[in-house]
Design an enzyme around this catalytic site. Sequence first.
Site, short mmCIF file in Angstrom:
data_model
loop_
_atom_site.label_atom_id
_atom_site.label_comp_id
_atom_site.label_asym_id
_atom_site.label_seq_id
_atom_site.Cartn_x
_atom_site.Cartn_y
_atom_site.Cartn_z
N CYS A 181 -5.22 17.94 -48.49
CA CYS A 181 -4.76 17.02 -47.45
C CYS A 181 -3.25 17.17 -47.25
CB CYS A 181 -5.11 15.59 -47.85
SG CYS A 181 -4.25 15.04 -49.34
N CYS A 230 -1.27 16.71 -50.41
CA CYS A 230 -1.33 17.90 -51.27
C CYS A 230 -0.40 19.00 -50.75
CB CYS A 230 -2.75 18.44 -51.37
SG CYS A 230 -3.92 17.37 -52.21
#
Length: 88
Positions: free
Chosen positions: A17, A20
């Site tokens: 995501c 991340c």
Amino acid sequence: MEIKIVGRWVDDRMKECLACQTLRKRIYEALKELGLDLNVKNCESEKEYLSYGVILTPLLVINGKVKIMGKVPTKNRIKEIVKGELNA
């Protein structure tokens, strides 16, 4: 030193995501400033994912130990963590 990012585990793979991606960028910036050339890996299996006791993502895992869970630390905090692991 082994550095891993753990994100959400969906459909038999890790989904990276925005959090991340931001964590990965900050890790590489911190490593560059510390003069370290290390690869940052992703979690590789659902079994590994579950072994970290994930409650919130992303996770920063260094040498098999969860250092940060559920937030994206600053670049300076990442540098502190990495230095601590180098001196351990």
